[in-house]
Design a protein around this motif. Structure first.
Motif, PDB file in Angstrom:
ATOM      1  N   ASN A 265       0.819  -1.212   0.000  1.00  0.00           N
ATOM      2  CA  ASN A 265       0.000   0.000   0.000  1.00  0.00           C
ATOM      3  C   ASN A 265       0.853   1.262   0.000  1.00  0.00           C
ATOM      4  OD1 ASN A 265      -3.056  -0.597   0.186  1.00  0.00           O
ATOM      5  ND2 ASN A 265      -2.121  -2.121   1.535  1.00  0.00           N
ATOM      6  N   LEU A 266       2.066   1.178   0.556  1.00  0.00           N
ATOM      7  CA  LEU A 266       2.965   2.321   0.506  1.00  0.00           C
ATOM      8  C   LEU A 266       3.344   2.633  -0.947  1.00  0.00           C
ATOM      9  CD1 LEU A 266       4.487   4.333   2.320  1.00  0.00           C
ATOM     10  CD2 LEU A 266       6.412   2.739   2.328  1.00  0.00           C
ATOM     11  N   ILE A 267       3.510   1.601  -1.772  1.00  0.00           N
ATOM     12  CA  ILE A 267       3.783   1.816  -3.197  1.00  0.00           C
ATOM     13  C   ILE A 267       2.685   2.650  -3.833  1.00  0.00           C
ATOM     14  CG2 ILE A 267       3.912   0.637  -5.445  1.00  0.00           C
ATOM     15  CD1 ILE A 267       5.351  -1.665  -3.997  1.00  0.00           C
ATOM     16  N   GLU A 268       1.442   2.450  -3.366  1.00  0.00           N
ATOM     17  CA  GLU A 268       0.298   3.169  -3.923  1.00  0.00           C
ATOM     18  C   GLU A 268       0.082   4.522  -3.259  1.00  0.00           C
ATOM     19  OE1 GLU A 268      -1.034   1.922  -6.478  1.00  0.00           O
ATOM     20  OE2 GLU A 268      -0.187  -0.091  -6.373  1.00  0.00           O
TER      21      GLU A 268
ATOM     22  N   GLN B  10      -7.900   0.658   6.326  1.00  0.00           N
ATOM     23  CA  GLN B  10      -8.836  -0.251   5.658  1.00  0.00           C
ATOM     24  C   GLN B  10      -8.174  -0.965   4.485  1.00  0.00           C
ATOM     25  OE1 GLN B  10     -11.782   2.795   4.989  1.00  0.00           O
ATOM     26  NE2 GLN B  10     -13.167   1.939   6.535  1.00  0.00           N
ATOM     27  N   LEU B  11      -7.365  -0.227   3.723  1.00  0.00           N
ATOM     28  CA  LEU B  11      -6.664  -0.831   2.586  1.00  0.00           C
ATOM     29  C   LEU B  11      -5.700  -1.911   3.057  1.00  0.00           C
ATOM     30  CD1 LEU B  11      -5.842   2.366   0.488  1.00  0.00           C
ATOM     31  CD2 LEU B  11      -7.357   0.510  -0.219  1.00  0.00           C
ATOM     32  N   CYS B  12      -4.938  -1.609   4.106  1.00  0.00           N
ATOM     33  CA  CYS B  12      -3.958  -2.578   4.598  1.00  0.00           C
ATOM     34  C   CYS B  12      -4.639  -3.801   5.198  1.00  0.00           C
ATOM     35  CB  CYS B  12      -3.050  -1.915   5.630  1.00  0.00           C
ATOM     36  SG  CYS B  12      -1.842  -0.774   4.895  1.00  0.00           S
TER      37      CYS B  12
ATOM     38  N   VAL C 225      -4.238  -7.761   4.036  1.00  0.00           N
ATOM     39  CA  VAL C 225      -3.886  -8.852   4.944  1.00  0.00           C
ATOM     40  C   VAL C 225      -4.919  -9.967   4.886  1.00  0.00           C
ATOM     41  CG1 VAL C 225      -3.592  -9.508   7.371  1.00  0.00           C
ATOM     42  CG2 VAL C 225      -2.566  -7.397   6.519  1.00  0.00           C
ATOM     43  N   GLU C 226      -6.190  -9.601   4.994  1.00  0.00           N
ATOM     44  CA  GLU C 226      -7.266 -10.600   5.003  1.00  0.00           C
ATOM     45  C   GLU C 226      -7.312 -11.372   3.692  1.00  0.00           C
ATOM     46  OE1 GLU C 226      -8.774 -11.457   7.544  1.00  0.00           O
ATOM     47  OE2 GLU C 226      -9.295  -9.781   8.853  1.00  0.00           O
TER      48      GLU C 226
ATOM     49  N   ALA D 276     -12.317 -10.223  -3.768  1.00  0.00           N
ATOM     50  CA  ALA D 276     -12.099 -10.474  -2.341  1.00  0.00           C
ATOM     51  C   ALA D 276     -11.476  -9.263  -1.668  1.00  0.00           C
ATOM     52  CB  ALA D 276     -11.210 -11.697  -2.162  1.00  0.00           C
ATOM     53  N   PHE D 277     -10.531  -8.616  -2.340  1.00  0.00           N
ATOM     54  CA  PHE D 277      -9.896  -7.433  -1.765  1.00  0.00           C
ATOM     55  C   PHE D 277     -10.936  -6.334  -1.511  1.00  0.00           C
ATOM     56  CE2 PHE D 277      -7.949  -3.247  -2.209  1.00  0.00           C
ATOM     57  CZ  PHE D 277      -6.928  -3.319  -1.281  1.00  0.00           C
ATOM     58  N   TYR D 278     -11.766  -6.064  -2.503  1.00  0.00           N
ATOM     59  CA  TYR D 278     -12.726  -4.966  -2.369  1.00  0.00           C
ATOM     60  C   TYR D 278     -13.892  -5.316  -1.451  1.00  0.00           C
ATOM     61  CZ  TYR D 278     -10.337  -1.876  -5.543  1.00  0.00           C
ATOM     62  OH  TYR D 278      -9.407  -1.035  -6.093  1.00  0.00           O
ATOM     63  N   GLU D 279     -14.154  -6.587  -1.260  1.00  0.00           N
ATOM     64  CA  GLU D 279     -15.205  -6.979  -0.314  1.00  0.00           C
ATOM     65  C   GLU D 279     -14.868  -6.563   1.109  1.00  0.00           C
ATOM     66  OE1 GLU D 279     -15.736 -11.137  -0.818  1.00  0.00           O
ATOM     67  OE2 GLU D 279     -16.853 -10.942  -2.694  1.00  0.00           O
ATOM     68  N   HIS D 280     -13.583  -6.355   1.385  1.00  0.00           N
ATOM     69  CA  HIS D 280     -13.156  -5.947   2.724  1.00  0.00           C
ATOM     70  C   HIS D 280     -13.198  -4.423   2.897  1.00  0.00           C
ATOM     71  CE1 HIS D 280     -11.984  -9.934   4.057  1.00  0.00           C
ATOM     72  NE2 HIS D 280     -11.292 -10.097   2.936  1.00  0.00           N
TER      73      HIS D 280
END
Length: 418
Positions: free
Chosen positions: A69-72, A100-102, A106-107, A136-140
């Motif tokens: 996420n730091l890259i982004e 929330q992104l991080c 992880v999840e 799956a990423f965006y569901e979180h």
């Protein structure tokens, strides 16, 4: 990494992802490098008991998330990520979004890694799998964050989690990035067929992983979230190649610390050559990217080898318990270090052996075990299950004093080792 915007010009017409791998001219050196990565990673994992490696790797998953996420352009801290995983968020909207992104990263990585252990036959290069990973990423994330994100904040363009993009995109609003969306279905099928990990063996699988990372970032199959998905994808590909299965080193950390070079290598390998009236990718530039990618892997393996200093872990556990034994608040018995050392080095120990290891009665041993379990210094799946080393955040600066710098772990968790 800049976020994409709808492109104002048509995308380039590139009808194939060839070459899929660098040719014979370049493969010799890349194979040597891939073998070095495989050997170094295996040596690192071989120095840690399985259950201990899983415990440590589970915590280092937060490092993957932090650096990806730091890259982004989204920065937080490890304690804040741990808070987010417990659904505890900061009030500041920007910091909360980074949390929330991080946490989503992880999840997602955790669940897909677990699924690979039971179903390793999946073609992780297929559109179906990649769409599931993206969804799956965006569901979180909350619904209001499922829109393409630009430097100016959220746009009004829905991400459409798990759906292949139906617009052309650009990183600067002018130059098209990747293929036109009309070409995506055919190119995604080509990607699935030619980068399937089970098509490759030995060192070639690692080279294919590096090449696939570039091709996936160029394909840019989704409206947003492509960089994160590509790094999640590469971590999964590594595991299928038998590399870093316990997550003891972080590819995302290496890419983040070389972000400018990473972006440059990706961009350079994007550049097509003109052949017979069509655009083709450069074999040499793909080889250069693979070389950079594998060197980054090797650098991170060596970094973690030096940083974890596993040959000194028993002394550092003793140091922590000695410090705690002198504390006026919740002191630990000095003998507790024997049990913690045994759990770390062996991976797990039966409860019945606690008294023997501590050289005391079972009754007194149970009291020490209970204290260590209450603090998370030991963990167990049930009151009869074996004892496994626990790695709560507050103990990591003692066990691994060089693992995190203050900006990552938070100043309040740093300790003076002198």
């Amino acid at each position: 990494m800049k976020k994409q915007k709808p492109a104002k010009k048509p995308a380039r017409d590139i009808s194939s992802l060839r070459p899929y791998l660098p040719g014979k001219t370049y493969m010799g050196g890349l194979k040597d490098l891939a073998q070095e990565v495989a050997s170094a990673s295996a040596a690192l994992e071989g120095r840690v008991a399985g259950a201990t490696a899983d415990a440590l790797g589970g915590h280092l998953r937060l490092i993957n998330s932090y650096y990806s996420n730091l890259i982004e352009g989204h920065k937080t801290t490890i304690p804040d990520i741990e808070m987010a995983l417990q659904k505890n968020f900061l009030d500041d909207p920007e910091k909360k979004y980074a949390q929330q992104l991080c946490a989503a990263h992880v999840e997602t990585e955790r669940s897909f890694m677990a699924a690979l252990r039971t179903n390793r036959a999946s073609n992780i290069c297929s559109s179906k799998f990649l769409s599931k990973l993206h969804a799956a990423f965006y569901e979180h994330l909350p619904a209001e964050h499922r829109f393409a994100h630009t430097q100016d904040g959220f746009s009004d363009l829905p991400v459409n989690p798990g759906e292949i993009r139906d617009v052309n995109v650009s990183v600067d609003g002018r130059t098209p990035h990747g293929p036109g969306f009309e070409q995506l279905p055919a190119l995604m099928n080509e990607f699935a067929k030619n980068y399937d990990p089970y098509r490759f063996h030995g060192d070639e699988r690692l080279i294919a992983m590096a090449a696939a990372h570039h091709r996936l970032t160029w394909l840019h199959p989704f409206r947003d979230g492509n960089g994160r998905v590509a790094r999640l994808f590469s971590s999964l590909y590594l595991v299928l190649a038998g590399i870093n299965q316990s997550n003891l080193w972080s590819l995302s950390r290496g890419l983040s610390r070389k972000k400018q070079r990473y972006m440059m290598e990706l961009w350079a390998a994007d550049s097509p050559e003109q052949k017979n009236g069509k655009h083709w990718f450069s074999e040499q530039l793909l080889a250069d990217f693979c070389n950079f990618f594998l060197l980054t892997c090797l650098d991170q393996i060596q970094f973690m080898e030096n940083l974890l200093r596993l040959d000194q872990i028993e002394a550092r556990i003793d140091w922590y318990v000695d410090m705690r034994s002198k504390s006026a608040e919740k002191p630990l018995r000095p003998e507790a270090s024997r049990l913690l050392r045994a759990a770390f080095m062996r991976g797990s120990i039966s409860r019945g052996r606690a008294g023997e290891i501590l050289n005391m009665s079972q009754r007194n041993a149970r009291r020490i075990v209970a204290t260590l379990l209450d603090e998370g210094l030991l963990v167990s799946s049930s009151h009869r299950a074996p004892l496994v080393i626990g790695l709560p955040l507050h103990v990591l600066p003692y066990y691994f004093p060089d693992l995190y710098n203050p900006s990552v772990i938070g100043e309040q968790y740093m300790v003076n080792s002198e």
